[in-house]
Design a protein around this motif. Sequence first.
Motif, mmCIF file in Angstrom:
data_model
loop_
_atom_site.group_PDB
_atom_site.id
_atom_site.type_symbol
_atom_site.label_atom_id
_atom_site.label_comp_id
_atom_site.label_asym_id
_atom_site.label_seq_id
_atom_site.Cartn_x
_atom_site.Cartn_y
_atom_site.Cartn_z
ATOM 1 N N LYS A 115 -30.247 58.731 15.623
ATOM 2 C CA LYS A 115 -29.592 60.018 15.881
ATOM 3 C C LYS A 115 -30.363 60.831 16.916
ATOM 4 O O LYS A 115 -29.773 61.451 17.803
ATOM 5 N N ILE A 116 -31.674 60.842 16.807
ATOM 6 C CA ILE A 116 -32.500 61.630 17.729
ATOM 7 C C ILE A 116 -32.362 61.121 19.161
ATOM 8 O O ILE A 116 -32.273 61.905 20.111
ATOM 9 N N LEU A 117 -32.315 59.805 19.329
ATOM 10 C CA LEU A 117 -32.179 59.225 20.666
ATOM 11 C C LEU A 117 -30.725 59.014 21.089
ATOM 12 O O LEU A 117 -30.456 58.503 22.171
ATOM 13 N N LYS A 118 -29.807 59.431 20.210
ATOM 14 C CA LYS A 118 -28.372 59.328 20.499
ATOM 15 C C LYS A 118 -27.972 57.878 20.815
ATOM 16 O O LYS A 118 -27.259 57.604 21.784
ATOM 17 N N LEU A 119 -28.417 56.954 19.975
ATOM 18 C CA LEU A 119 -28.069 55.545 20.132
ATOM 19 C C LEU A 119 -26.803 55.240 19.359
ATOM 20 O O LEU A 119 -26.590 55.766 18.263
ATOM 21 N N ASP A 120 -25.943 54.396 19.918
ATOM 22 C CA ASP A 120 -24.763 54.000 19.163
ATOM 23 C C ASP A 120 -25.093 52.772 18.314
ATOM 24 O O ASP A 120 -26.176 52.195 18.411
ATOM 25 N N SER A 121 -24.150 52.364 17.487
ATOM 26 C CA SER A 121 -24.409 51.305 16.505
ATOM 27 C C SER A 121 -24.717 49.949 17.147
ATOM 28 O O SER A 121 -25.314 49.082 16.519
ATOM 29 N N SER A 122 -24.314 49.770 18.395
ATOM 30 C CA SER A 122 -24.539 48.475 19.060
ATOM 31 C C SER A 122 -25.913 48.376 19.709
ATOM 32 O O SER A 122 -26.325 47.302 20.141
ATOM 33 N N GLU A 123 -26.639 49.482 19.789
ATOM 34 C CA GLU A 123 -27.931 49.499 20.472
ATOM 35 C C GLU A 123 -29.066 49.192 19.499
ATOM 36 O O GLU A 123 -29.130 49.744 18.401
ATOM 37 N N ASN A 124 -29.956 48.338 19.927
ATOM 38 C CA ASN A 124 -31.106 47.922 19.124
ATOM 39 C C ASN A 124 -32.214 48.966 19.261
ATOM 40 O O ASN A 124 -32.699 49.225 20.363
ATOM 41 N N VAL A 125 -32.623 49.557 18.139
ATOM 42 C CA VAL A 125 -33.611 50.638 18.208
ATOM 43 C C VAL A 125 -34.934 50.166 18.810
ATOM 44 O O VAL A 125 -35.601 50.922 19.527
ATOM 45 N N ARG A 126 -35.302 48.920 18.553
ATOM 46 C CA ARG A 126 -36.581 48.437 19.080
ATOM 47 C C ARG A 126 -36.577 48.340 20.600
ATOM 48 O O ARG A 126 -37.636 48.378 21.227
ATOM 49 N N HIS A 127 -35.415 48.201 21.176
ATOM 50 C CA HIS A 127 -35.331 48.114 22.632
ATOM 51 C C HIS A 127 -35.617 49.457 23.303
ATOM 52 O O HIS A 127 -35.757 49.521 24.521
ATOM 53 N N THR A 128 -35.718 50.522 22.514
ATOM 54 C CA THR A 128 -36.029 51.845 23.062
ATOM 55 C C THR A 128 -37.449 52.279 22.736
ATOM 56 O O THR A 128 -37.863 53.367 23.128
ATOM 57 N N MET A 129 -38.212 51.444 22.046
ATOM 58 C CA MET A 129 -39.539 51.840 21.577
ATOM 59 C C MET A 129 -40.623 51.493 22.590
ATOM 60 O O MET A 129 -40.540 50.483 23.283
ATOM 61 N N TYR A 130 -41.640 52.330 22.645
ATOM 62 C CA TYR A 130 -42.767 52.104 23.546
ATOM 63 C C TYR A 130 -43.603 50.932 23.051
ATOM 64 O O TYR A 130 -43.640 50.623 21.863
ATOM 65 N N SER A 131 -44.287 50.275 23.966
ATOM 66 C CA SER A 131 -45.009 49.048 23.631
ATOM 67 C C SER A 131 -46.062 49.277 22.547
ATOM 68 O O SER A 131 -46.277 48.415 21.688
ATOM 69 N N GLU A 132 -46.706 50.459 22.542
ATOM 70 C CA GLU A 132 -47.716 50.741 21.518
ATOM 71 C C GLU A 132 -47.090 50.820 20.128
ATOM 72 O O GLU A 132 -47.701 50.401 19.137
ATOM 73 N N VAL A 133 -45.874 51.371 20.051
ATOM 74 C CA VAL A 133 -45.178 51.461 18.766
ATOM 75 C C VAL A 133 -44.762 50.061 18.306
ATOM 76 O O VAL A 133 -44.894 49.712 17.134
ATOM 77 N N LEU A 134 -44.268 49.258 19.244
ATOM 78 C CA LEU A 134 -43.894 47.878 18.907
ATOM 79 C C LEU A 134 -45.098 47.093 18.397
ATOM 80 O O LEU A 134 -44.985 46.310 17.445
ATOM 81 N N ASP A 135 -46.251 47.297 19.009
ATOM 82 C CA ASP A 135 -47.462 46.613 18.567
ATOM 83 C C ASP A 135 -47.800 46.972 17.124
ATOM 84 O O ASP A 135 -48.163 46.102 16.325
ATOM 85 N N LEU A 136 -47.695 48.255 16.800
ATOM 86 C CA LEU A 136 -48.047 48.692 15.450
ATOM 87 C C LEU A 136 -47.039 48.180 14.421
ATOM 88 O O LEU A 136 -47.417 47.768 13.317
#
Length: 346
Positions: A217-238
């Motif tokens: 909701k905060i990033l205004k993503l629709d249901s077809s969008e993968n949330v991880r594809h919007t995450m910064y590399s440091e967050v993905l690492d954690l």
Amino acid sequence: MVKTFEIMAKDLTSSGVARQNILNNTYALQEIQKAVGMEGVLFENEYRFTKKQLAQFFEVSERTINNCLANNEAELAKNGYGVLSGKRLINFKLAVENQFDPEMDFMIKTVRLGVFNFRAFLNLSMLLTDSEKAKEMRSTILDIVIDTINKRTGGGTKYINQRDEDFVINLLSGEDYRKEFTDALRDYVAMGNFKYIVYTNKIYSSIFKENADEYRKILKLDSSENVRHTMYSEVLDLISSYETGFADILRAESLRLNRKLTSIEVDTAFHKFEQQKLWEPFREKARQKMASRDLCFRDALHQNLEEYISSVPKEDFDRFLGEKSKDLEQRLEEYKEALKRLKERD
């Protein structure tokens, strides 16, 4: 990219983070300098401005400039305000004589002179509340910042994280850790398929205090969008560290008991897992980067992470807007070529 930075534009005069995010954006500063077109004294490879010059430009008194300086001295000094004395002042006076009319005698007798570079001049324009000209400057600055980011990101910042040169490798390696995690849930937890959503959300909430739906909701993503594809590399690492670490705990506990774990047992194990002190510095770093970058680049406010918001450093503008930053399509192509070369060497 939204047309206005709603949060940042509310009041630059009261938000130090918003001001610093602009002043750290060297790409926008270049465009702002062209638009303003004000040239001071060229000294030590930078244009410098005296208090008298800026008082005239902003149509305020020098006393107003001094008051603003007294109230914000540390910030202005960090962004380029300084006091000249001794040999540097003598050289500055010579530069004035060479570049301007000799009648410019406002500093002949002074032994210390405060001067602003262009960055500090912009900083001042974002602090002056009693100048109509400064107010107009703030509006122009915001327009240029927005336009610069739009141009450099192709008109949208939802996937600005993918311009980071580390993103593709971190995303792809994260898929292996993700599979390890989902396999552990499948093999060692006695719950239905709902468990994948439940424990993914527990990881997200532990790291950045939002579940997937809240983040979406905060990033205004629709249901077809993968949330991880919007995450910064440091967050993905954690996230990957959480997933592989917790998968190992699930496996070990299930084998110890010689059965699948109940939801209560998994919840207890996860609570103990996330409370480990080793996670604290990594969570702090991930929250700070996510909250600060999203506010600056995406105009997205993570309310649960407000305490972690700080200004985005210059290095991040290079990372996401500079020459090293590229679209995901280019990165994937380069990554495929690198893999092909490795395969040929084998």
